[in-house]
Design a protein around this motif. Structure first.
Motif, PDB file in Angstrom:
ATOM      1  N   ILE A   1      -6.926  -2.948   7.990  1.00  0.00           N
ATOM      2  CA  ILE A   1      -7.486  -3.736   8.522  1.00  0.00           C
ATOM      3  C   ILE A   1      -7.774  -3.236  10.179  1.00  0.00           C
ATOM      4  CG2 ILE A   1      -7.583  -6.229   9.506  1.00  0.00           C
ATOM      5  CD1 ILE A   1      -5.132  -6.837   7.396  1.00  0.00           C
ATOM      6  N   GLY A   2      -9.127  -3.260  10.425  1.00  0.00           N
ATOM      7  CA  GLY A   2      -9.415  -2.578  11.733  1.00  0.00           C
ATOM      8  C   GLY A   2      -9.776  -3.662  12.831  1.00  0.00           C
ATOM      9  N   ALA A   3     -10.471  -3.296  13.741  1.00  0.00           N
ATOM     10  CA  ALA A   3     -10.963  -4.232  15.005  1.00  0.00           C
ATOM     11  C   ALA A   3     -11.909  -5.209  14.227  1.00  0.00           C
ATOM     12  CB  ALA A   3     -11.532  -3.210  15.898  1.00  0.00           C
ATOM     13  N   GLY A   4     -11.708  -6.493  14.709  1.00  0.00           N
ATOM     14  CA  GLY A   4     -12.455  -7.398  14.141  1.00  0.00           C
ATOM     15  C   GLY A   4     -12.232  -7.867  12.692  1.00  0.00           C
ATOM     16  N   GLY A   5     -11.272  -7.411  12.231  1.00  0.00           N
ATOM     17  CA  GLY A   5     -10.968  -7.611  10.756  1.00  0.00           C
ATOM     18  C   GLY A   5     -11.659  -6.939   9.749  1.00  0.00           C
ATOM     19  N   THR A   6     -12.414  -5.976  10.160  1.00  0.00           N
ATOM     20  CA  THR A   6     -13.119  -5.244   9.049  1.00  0.00           C
ATOM     21  C   THR A   6     -12.095  -4.207   8.166  1.00  0.00           C
ATOM     22  OG1 THR A   6     -13.482  -3.281  10.556  1.00  0.00           O
ATOM     23  CG2 THR A   6     -15.200  -5.017  10.423  1.00  0.00           C
ATOM     24  N   LEU A   7     -12.426  -4.280   6.879  1.00  0.00           N
ATOM     25  CA  LEU A   7     -11.446  -3.540   6.018  1.00  0.00           C
ATOM     26  C   LEU A   7     -12.016  -2.078   5.553  1.00  0.00           C
ATOM     27  CD1 LEU A   7     -10.721  -6.453   3.679  1.00  0.00           C
ATOM     28  CD2 LEU A   7      -9.364  -5.414   5.547  1.00  0.00           C
ATOM     29  N   THR A   8     -11.214  -1.349   5.595  1.00  0.00           N
ATOM     30  CA  THR A   8     -11.608   0.249   5.207  1.00  0.00           C
ATOM     31  C   THR A   8     -10.730   0.630   3.987  1.00  0.00           C
ATOM     32  OG1 THR A   8     -12.275   0.730   7.451  1.00  0.00           O
ATOM     33  CG2 THR A   8     -11.810   2.523   5.868  1.00  0.00           C
ATOM     34  N   LYS A   9     -11.379   1.021   2.820  1.00  0.00           N
ATOM     35  CA  LYS A   9     -10.367   1.492   1.854  1.00  0.00           C
ATOM     36  C   LYS A   9      -9.517   2.789   2.094  1.00  0.00           C
ATOM     37  CE  LYS A   9     -11.592   1.285  -2.322  1.00  0.00           C
ATOM     38  NZ  LYS A   9     -12.559   1.494  -3.806  1.00  0.00           N
ATOM     39  N   VAL A  10      -8.116   2.774   2.053  1.00  0.00           N
ATOM     40  CA  VAL A  10      -7.488   3.976   2.237  1.00  0.00           C
ATOM     41  C   VAL A  10      -6.989   4.841   1.201  1.00  0.00           C
ATOM     42  CG1 VAL A  10      -7.227   3.616   4.715  1.00  0.00           C
ATOM     43  CG2 VAL A  10      -5.465   2.691   2.979  1.00  0.00           C
ATOM     44  N   GLY A  11      -6.670   3.958   0.075  1.00  0.00           N
ATOM     45  CA  GLY A  11      -6.235   4.397  -1.146  1.00  0.00           C
ATOM     46  C   GLY A  11      -6.257   3.832  -2.484  1.00  0.00           C
ATOM     47  N   GLU A  12      -6.166   4.282  -3.547  1.00  0.00           N
ATOM     48  CA  GLU A  12      -6.243   3.444  -4.847  1.00  0.00           C
ATOM     49  C   GLU A  12      -5.463   4.143  -5.741  1.00  0.00           C
ATOM     50  OE1 GLU A  12      -9.786   1.631  -7.479  1.00  0.00           O
ATOM     51  OE2 GLU A  12     -10.447   2.712  -5.899  1.00  0.00           O
ATOM     52  N   VAL A  13      -4.656   3.133  -6.490  1.00  0.00           N
ATOM     53  CA  VAL A  13      -3.873   3.870  -7.515  1.00  0.00           C
ATOM     54  C   VAL A  13      -3.963   3.176  -8.991  1.00  0.00           C
ATOM     55  CG1 VAL A  13      -1.713   2.650  -6.853  1.00  0.00           C
ATOM     56  CG2 VAL A  13      -1.549   4.771  -8.393  1.00  0.00           C
ATOM     57  N   THR A  14      -4.156   3.593 -10.156  1.00  0.00           N
ATOM     58  CA  THR A  14      -3.929   2.947 -11.233  1.00  0.00           C
ATOM     59  C   THR A  14      -2.569   2.957 -11.783  1.00  0.00           C
ATOM     60  OG1 THR A  14      -6.266   3.474 -11.823  1.00  0.00           O
ATOM     61  CG2 THR A  14      -4.854   2.630 -13.798  1.00  0.00           C
ATOM     62  N   VAL A  15      -2.084   1.839 -11.831  1.00  0.00           N
ATOM     63  CA  VAL A  15      -0.453   1.632 -12.232  1.00  0.00           C
ATOM     64  C   VAL A  15      -0.610   1.634 -13.818  1.00  0.00           C
ATOM     65  CG1 VAL A  15       1.441   0.238 -12.324  1.00  0.00           C
ATOM     66  CG2 VAL A  15       0.008   0.056 -10.414  1.00  0.00           C
ATOM     67  N   PRO A  16       0.251   2.774 -14.572  1.00  0.00           N
ATOM     68  CA  PRO A  16       0.368   2.641 -15.771  1.00  0.00           C
ATOM     69  C   PRO A  16       0.920   1.475 -16.628  1.00  0.00           C
ATOM     70  CG  PRO A  16       1.149   4.718 -15.081  1.00  0.00           C
ATOM     71  CD  PRO A  16       0.679   3.811 -13.853  1.00  0.00           C
ATOM     72  N   GLY A  17       0.093   0.830 -17.238  1.00  0.00           N
ATOM     73  CA  GLY A  17       0.504  -0.144 -18.355  1.00  0.00           C
ATOM     74  C   GLY A  17       0.520  -1.588 -17.529  1.00  0.00           C
ATOM     75  N   ALA A  18      -0.374  -1.644 -16.230  1.00  0.00           N
ATOM     76  CA  ALA A  18      -0.625  -2.838 -15.433  1.00  0.00           C
ATOM     77  C   ALA A  18      -1.885  -3.457 -15.847  1.00  0.00           C
ATOM     78  CB  ALA A  18      -0.477  -2.681 -14.029  1.00  0.00           C
ATOM     79  N   ALA A  19      -2.712  -2.877 -16.627  1.00  0.00           N
ATOM     80  CA  ALA A  19      -3.944  -3.520 -16.933  1.00  0.00           C
ATOM     81  C   ALA A  19      -3.696  -4.996 -17.434  1.00  0.00           C
ATOM     82  CB  ALA A  19      -4.927  -2.837 -18.015  1.00  0.00           C
ATOM     83  N   GLY A  20      -4.364  -6.162 -16.777  1.00  0.00           N
ATOM     84  CA  GLY A  20      -4.342  -7.422 -17.212  1.00  0.00           C
ATOM     85  C   GLY A  20      -3.083  -8.220 -16.452  1.00  0.00           C
ATOM     86  N   GLY A  21      -2.360  -7.437 -15.829  1.00  0.00           N
ATOM     87  CA  GLY A  21      -1.172  -7.895 -14.918  1.00  0.00           C
ATOM     88  C   GLY A  21      -1.635  -8.923 -13.830  1.00  0.00           C
ATOM     89  N   GLU A  22      -0.751  -9.721 -13.325  1.00  0.00           N
ATOM     90  CA  GLU A  22      -1.335 -10.488 -12.213  1.00  0.00           C
ATOM     91  C   GLU A  22       0.257 -10.342 -11.238  1.00  0.00           C
ATOM     92  OE1 GLU A  22      -2.901 -13.905 -12.819  1.00  0.00           O
ATOM     93  OE2 GLU A  22      -3.993 -13.559 -14.512  1.00  0.00           O
ATOM     94  N   GLY A  23      -0.126 -10.346  -9.984  1.00  0.00           N
ATOM     95  CA  GLY A  23       0.803 -10.518  -8.853  1.00  0.00           C
ATOM     96  C   GLY A  23       1.014  -9.304  -8.035  1.00  0.00           C
ATOM     97  N   VAL A  24       1.239  -9.395  -6.940  1.00  0.00           N
ATOM     98  CA  VAL A  24       1.233  -8.265  -5.899  1.00  0.00           C
ATOM     99  C   VAL A  24       1.864  -8.749  -4.256  1.00  0.00           C
ATOM    100  CG1 VAL A  24      -0.953  -8.351  -4.840  1.00  0.00           C
ATOM    101  CG2 VAL A  24       0.477  -6.259  -4.619  1.00  0.00           C
ATOM    102  N   VAL A  25       2.997  -8.057  -4.104  1.00  0.00           N
ATOM    103  CA  VAL A  25       3.566  -8.472  -2.947  1.00  0.00           C
ATOM    104  C   VAL A  25       3.693  -7.346  -2.016  1.00  0.00           C
ATOM    105  CG1 VAL A  25       5.890  -9.318  -1.954  1.00  0.00           C
ATOM    106  CG2 VAL A  25       5.035 -10.185  -4.033  1.00  0.00           C
ATOM    107  N   ALA A  26       3.499  -7.628  -0.742  1.00  0.00           N
ATOM    108  CA  ALA A  26       3.835  -6.475   0.256  1.00  0.00           C
ATOM    109  C   ALA A  26       4.900  -6.677   1.204  1.00  0.00           C
ATOM    110  CB  ALA A  26       2.112  -6.388   1.132  1.00  0.00           C
TER     111      ALA A  26
END
Length: 150
Positions: free
Chosen positions: A124-149
């Motif tokens: 999250i940058g200035a003014g609330g803009t978003l920049t992608k900084v990473g991406e990962v595919t989680v094995p076996g997670a296709a169709g799953g729901e729910g994320v917590v930070a």
């Protein structure tokens, strides 16, 4: 109780001013409300996302981000005085987005893309803009729901 035919409230967050901010799946909109002493909600603002399947919402700092599962993106809104919701843009995440969470420090968002079982990290940058900084595919997670930070 408030009745808003067709709105289909799906998820809720609270902005810095304590307003209730709701993702409305039926109208593909984000709305803000004041919680009154008699436990009713008074609508302050409503903004169409222009996207499909607006479902999840998260507050981070002075912004809220609504996840649009059918469009594979996030709609961002500043949380203004009196519950206004000025748009700060739409940010791509990926197909089948099923959840979104904010880091406690308000500097990062994590979007879960259920179609591929992925997790997208956005700064999250200035003014609330978003920049992608990473991406990962989680094995076996296709169709799953729910994320917590944490």
């Amino acid at each position: 109780m408030n009745a808003e035919p067709g709105a289909v409230p799906f998820a809720v967050a609270f902005d810095r001013q304590g307003h209730v901010v709701v993702a409305q799946a039926g109208t593909n909109a984000v709305a803000s409300y004041r919680l009154d002493r008699d436990d009713t909600l008074t609508r302050l603002s409503s903004v169409a996302t222009g996207q499909a399947a607006t479902c999840w919402i998260v507050a981070a700092g002075g912004e809220v981000y609504a996840a649009n599962a059918g469009s594979g993106n996030l709609s961002g809104y500043a949380t203004g005085a009196g519950g206004t919701l000025p748009s700060i843009g739409t940010f791509a995440t990926g197909a089948g987005q099923v959840d979104v969470a904010a880091a406690p420090d308000g500097r990062y968002l994590y979007a879960q893309t259920g179609a591929a079982g992925g997790l997208v990290a956005l700064r999250i940058g200035a003014g609330g803009t978003l920049t992608k900084v990473g991406e990962v595919t989680v094995p076996g997670a296709a169709g799953g729901e729910g994320v917590v930070a944490l």
